[in-house]
Write a protein that holds these residues in place. Structure first.
Motif, PDB file in Angstrom:
ATOM      1  N   LEU A  39       0.814  -1.213   0.000  1.00  0.00           N
ATOM      2  CA  LEU A  39       0.000   0.000   0.000  1.00  0.00           C
ATOM      3  C   LEU A  39       0.849   1.266   0.000  1.00  0.00           C
ATOM      4  O   LEU A  39       0.450   2.295  -0.552  1.00  0.00           O
ATOM      5  N   THR A  40       2.019   1.197   0.636  1.00  0.00           N
ATOM      6  CA  THR A  40       2.877   2.386   0.716  1.00  0.00           C
ATOM      7  C   THR A  40       4.011   2.359  -0.304  1.00  0.00           C
ATOM      8  O   THR A  40       4.849   3.260  -0.318  1.00  0.00           O
ATOM      9  N   ALA A  41       4.026   1.325  -1.162  1.00  0.00           N
ATOM     10  CA  ALA A  41       5.072   1.168  -2.188  1.00  0.00           C
ATOM     11  C   ALA A  41       6.464   1.310  -1.569  1.00  0.00           C
ATOM     12  O   ALA A  41       7.315   2.051  -2.043  1.00  0.00           O
ATOM     13  N   SER A  42       6.685   0.578  -0.463  1.00  0.00           N
ATOM     14  CA  SER A  42       7.972   0.691   0.236  1.00  0.00           C
ATOM     15  C   SER A  42       8.614  -0.679   0.427  1.00  0.00           C
ATOM     16  O   SER A  42       7.932  -1.705   0.439  1.00  0.00           O
ATOM     17  N   GLU A  43       9.914  -0.651   0.565  1.00  0.00           N
ATOM     18  CA  GLU A  43      10.702  -1.871   0.789  1.00  0.00           C
ATOM     19  C   GLU A  43      10.927  -2.050   2.288  1.00  0.00           C
ATOM     20  O   GLU A  43      11.035  -1.061   3.023  1.00  0.00           O
ATOM     21  N   PRO A  44      11.021  -3.309   2.756  1.00  0.00           N
ATOM     22  CA  PRO A  44      11.328  -3.513   4.180  1.00  0.00           C
ATOM     23  C   PRO A  44      12.727  -3.000   4.516  1.00  0.00           C
ATOM     24  O   PRO A  44      13.654  -3.163   3.723  1.00  0.00           O
ATOM     25  N   LEU A  45      12.846  -2.350   5.667  1.00  0.00           N
ATOM     26  CA  LEU A  45      14.132  -1.810   6.118  1.00  0.00           C
ATOM     27  C   LEU A  45      14.574  -2.537   7.374  1.00  0.00           C
ATOM     28  O   LEU A  45      13.758  -3.084   8.114  1.00  0.00           O
ATOM     29  N   THR A  46      15.888  -2.518   7.633  1.00  0.00           N
ATOM     30  CA  THR A  46      16.378  -3.000   8.918  1.00  0.00           C
ATOM     31  C   THR A  46      16.022  -1.944   9.975  1.00  0.00           C
ATOM     32  O   THR A  46      15.689  -0.798   9.645  1.00  0.00           O
ATOM     33  N   LEU A  47      16.111  -2.337  11.234  1.00  0.00           N
ATOM     34  CA  LEU A  47      15.818  -1.390  12.306  1.00  0.00           C
ATOM     35  C   LEU A  47      16.763  -0.194  12.235  1.00  0.00           C
ATOM     36  O   LEU A  47      16.348   0.962  12.407  1.00  0.00           O
ATOM     37  N   GLU A  48      18.030  -0.465  11.932  1.00  0.00           N
ATOM     38  CA  GLU A  48      19.014   0.615  11.828  1.00  0.00           C
ATOM     39  C   GLU A  48      18.642   1.583  10.692  1.00  0.00           C
ATOM     40  O   GLU A  48      18.725   2.810  10.845  1.00  0.00           O
ATOM     41  N   GLN A  49      18.213   1.022   9.563  1.00  0.00           N
ATOM     42  CA  GLN A  49      17.780   1.875   8.440  1.00  0.00           C
ATOM     43  C   GLN A  49      16.548   2.696   8.807  1.00  0.00           C
ATOM     44  O   GLN A  49      16.391   3.840   8.380  1.00  0.00           O
ATOM     45  N   GLU A  50      15.674   2.095   9.634  1.00  0.00           N
ATOM     46  CA  GLU A  50      14.462   2.808  10.055  1.00  0.00           C
ATOM     47  C   GLU A  50      14.835   4.010  10.930  1.00  0.00           C
ATOM     48  O   GLU A  50      14.226   5.081  10.813  1.00  0.00           O
ATOM     49  N   TYR A  51      15.840   3.848  11.796  1.00  0.00           N
ATOM     50  CA  TYR A  51      16.317   4.987  12.602  1.00  0.00           C
ATOM     51  C   TYR A  51      16.916   6.076  11.701  1.00  0.00           C
ATOM     52  O   TYR A  51      16.703   7.269  11.931  1.00  0.00           O
ATOM     53  N   ASP A  52      17.659   5.658  10.667  1.00  0.00           N
ATOM     54  CA  ASP A  52      18.203   6.633   9.710  1.00  0.00           C
ATOM     55  C   ASP A  52      17.074   7.388   9.024  1.00  0.00           C
ATOM     56  O   ASP A  52      17.150   8.606   8.818  1.00  0.00           O
ATOM     57  N   MET A  53      16.014   6.660   8.670  1.00  0.00           N
ATOM     58  CA  MET A  53      14.869   7.274   7.995  1.00  0.00           C
ATOM     59  C   MET A  53      14.190   8.286   8.918  1.00  0.00           C
ATOM     60  O   MET A  53      13.814   9.383   8.490  1.00  0.00           O
ATOM     61  N   GLN A  54      14.067   7.916  10.193  1.00  0.00           N
ATOM     62  CA  GLN A  54      13.452   8.845  11.154  1.00  0.00           C
ATOM     63  C   GLN A  54      14.266  10.133  11.248  1.00  0.00           C
ATOM     64  O   GLN A  54      13.709  11.233  11.277  1.00  0.00           O
ATOM     65  N   ARG A  55      15.599   9.997  11.244  1.00  0.00           N
ATOM     66  CA  ARG A  55      16.456  11.189  11.319  1.00  0.00           C
ATOM     67  C   ARG A  55      16.271  12.063  10.078  1.00  0.00           C
ATOM     68  O   ARG A  55      16.234  13.286  10.170  1.00  0.00           O
ATOM     69  N   SER A  56      16.134  11.428   8.912  1.00  0.00           N
ATOM     70  CA  SER A  56      15.970  12.225   7.695  1.00  0.00           C
ATOM     71  C   SER A  56      14.618  12.943   7.705  1.00  0.00           C
ATOM     72  O   SER A  56      14.512  14.083   7.248  1.00  0.00           O
ATOM     73  N   TRP A  57      13.588  12.277   8.248  1.00  0.00           N
ATOM     74  CA  TRP A  57      12.283  12.954   8.365  1.00  0.00           C
ATOM     75  C   TRP A  57      12.411  14.177   9.268  1.00  0.00           C
ATOM     76  O   TRP A  57      11.755  15.196   9.064  1.00  0.00           O
ATOM     77  N   ARG A  58      13.238  14.080  10.282  1.00  0.00           N
ATOM     78  CA  ARG A  58      13.419  15.196  11.214  1.00  0.00           C
ATOM     79  C   ARG A  58      14.248  16.321  10.594  1.00  0.00           C
ATOM     80  O   ARG A  58      13.933  17.500  10.759  1.00  0.00           O
ATOM     81  N   GLU A  59      15.301  15.964   9.861  1.00  0.00           N
ATOM     82  CA  GLU A  59      16.278  16.961   9.410  1.00  0.00           C
ATOM     83  C   GLU A  59      15.919  17.604   8.065  1.00  0.00           C
ATOM     84  O   GLU A  59      16.185  18.780   7.855  1.00  0.00           O
ATOM     85  N   ASP A  60      15.365  16.816   7.142  1.00  0.00           N
ATOM     86  CA  ASP A  60      15.197  17.304   5.769  1.00  0.00           C
ATOM     87  C   ASP A  60      14.116  18.376   5.680  1.00  0.00           C
ATOM     88  O   ASP A  60      13.031  18.223   6.249  1.00  0.00           O
ATOM     89  N   GLY A  61      14.418  19.427   4.913  1.00  0.00           N
ATOM     90  CA  GLY A  61      13.477  20.531   4.790  1.00  0.00           C
ATOM     91  C   GLY A  61      12.376  20.288   3.793  1.00  0.00           C
ATOM     92  O   GLY A  61      11.435  21.083   3.693  1.00  0.00           O
ATOM     93  N   ASP A  62      12.458  19.172   3.042  1.00  0.00           N
ATOM     94  CA  ASP A  62      11.453  18.953   1.998  1.00  0.00           C
ATOM     95  C   ASP A  62      10.412  17.903   2.383  1.00  0.00           C
ATOM     96  O   ASP A  62       9.637  17.450   1.560  1.00  0.00           O
ATOM     97  N   LYS A  63      10.406  17.476   3.668  1.00  0.00           N
ATOM     98  CA  LYS A  63       9.364  16.544   4.081  1.00  0.00           C
ATOM     99  C   LYS A  63       8.978  16.762   5.540  1.00  0.00           C
ATOM    100  O   LYS A  63       9.785  17.205   6.358  1.00  0.00           O
ATOM    101  N   CYS A  64       7.741  16.457   5.816  1.00  0.00           N
ATOM    102  CA  CYS A  64       7.178  16.688   7.150  1.00  0.00           C
ATOM    103  C   CYS A  64       6.332  15.486   7.519  1.00  0.00           C
ATOM    104  O   CYS A  64       5.511  15.025   6.706  1.00  0.00           O
ATOM    105  N   THR A  65       6.525  14.945   8.710  1.00  0.00           N
ATOM    106  CA  THR A  65       5.732  13.784   9.114  1.00  0.00           C
ATOM    107  C   THR A  65       5.244  13.930  10.550  1.00  0.00           C
ATOM    108  O   THR A  65       5.898  14.562  11.387  1.00  0.00           O
ATOM    109  N   PHE A  66       4.085  13.370  10.803  1.00  0.00           N
ATOM    110  CA  PHE A  66       3.536  13.248  12.157  1.00  0.00           C
ATOM    111  C   PHE A  66       3.141  11.793  12.386  1.00  0.00           C
ATOM    112  O   PHE A  66       2.624  11.129  11.479  1.00  0.00           O
TER     113      PHE A  66
END
Length: 208
Positions: A39-66
Motif C-alpha cells: 500500500l505504501t510502495a515501500s521496501e522492508p528496512l532494517t531497524l538501523e535503516q528505520e532509525y536513519d529514515m526517522q532522522r531524515s524525516w526530522r532533518e530534511d526541509g522537503d518533508k514533514c511527518t507526524f
C-alpha cells in the motif's frame, strides 16, 4: 522537518505528534507487513535503516511527518507507543516551488481502521500544510485498487489530475483557493500545543 519538531495537533479523535526515535521500534514492526509495504510502495528496512529514515524525516526541509496517536487511548493514560495507529506525511515535490506537496496517510493498526482516524489526520495535515507551511496545492498518489483511500480523498474535495497505467495509480489534486481554505477551516477542530509540554504534563500526572 525541523519546523514541526515540537508541534502537536490535537483533533477530536487523534493527536498528531512529531516522529521521534522512541516511535521507531513500533513503526518498524508495522512495516514488516507485506500489505503495508504494498500500500505504501515501500521496501522492508532494517531497524538501523528505520532509525536513519526517522532522522531524515526530522532533518530534511522537503518533508514533514507526524505520528498519529489514538487520542482516546492517550487521554486514558496509555503509554505513547501503545497509542500509535499510523502516520501522515507531506513531501515537497518541486524544489523550485515549495508550495506544492504530496500527502500520504497510513493507518497501520488494523483495529484502528474505519474509525475516522485517517480522515481526521488528513484534515489536520492539510490545515497544517496550508496555514503553517504555505502549501497551496496538495497531491495524493493512490493505487487504483485502494478504493478506501480514493473515497477518503474525494470526500476531502480532491479531484483526479492524472492516471498512470504503468504504475496503476491515480494522482489526485486539491487547490487551496479562498473558498476551499474556508471550507477546511470550518471543517477542522484543532488545537496546537507543545510536544515537550504534553509529555511533561503526562509525567507530572503519573507522579501524582
Amino acid at each position: 522537518m525541523r519546523v514541526n519538531e515540537d508541534a502537536v495537533l490535537r483533533g477530536q479523535r487523534v493527536l498528531l505528534v512529531p516522529y521521534e526515535p522512541h516511535h521507531v521500534p513500533r513503526y518498524h514492526e508495522w512495516m514488516k507487513s507485506e500489505e503495508l509495504q504494498k500500500l505504501t510502495a515501500s521496501e522492508p528496512l532494517t531497524l538501523e535503516q528505520e532509525y536513519d529514515m526517522q532522522r531524515s524525516w526530522r532533518e530534511d526541509g522537503d518533508k514533514c511527518t507526524f505520528i498519529i496517536l489514538d487520542r482516546g487511548r492517550w487521554d486514558q493514560g496509555c503509554p505513547e507507543d501503545q497509542c500509535m495507529v499510523g502516520d501522515v506525511n507531506l513531501f515537497m515535490v518541486d524544489p523550485e516551488n515549495p508550495s506544492i506537496a504530496e500527502i500520504e496517510i497510513m493507518i497501520a493498526e488494523p483495529m484502528s481502521r474505519g474509525r475516522g482516524f485517517g480522515e481526521e489526520s488528513v484534515r489536520l495535515m492539510l490545515y497544517y500544510g496550508a496555514t503553517t507551511l504555505g502549501i497551496s496545492t496538495f497531491q495524493a498518489k493512490i493505487g487504483e485498487e485502494n478504493l478506501t483511500s480514493v473515497r477518503l480523498f474525494n470526500r476531502l474535495h480532491f479531484t483526479e489530475e492524472s492516471y498512470s497505467s504503468v504504475f496503476q495509480e491515480m494522482t489526485l489534486r486539491w487547490e487551496v483557493t479562498e473558498t476551499e481554505r474556508q471550507w477546511l477551516l470550518d471543517a477542522v477542530h484543532v488545537s496546537a500545543e507543545s510536544y515537550r509540554e504534553m509529555k511533561q504534563n503526562r509525567e507530572t500526572d503519573a507522579h501524582h
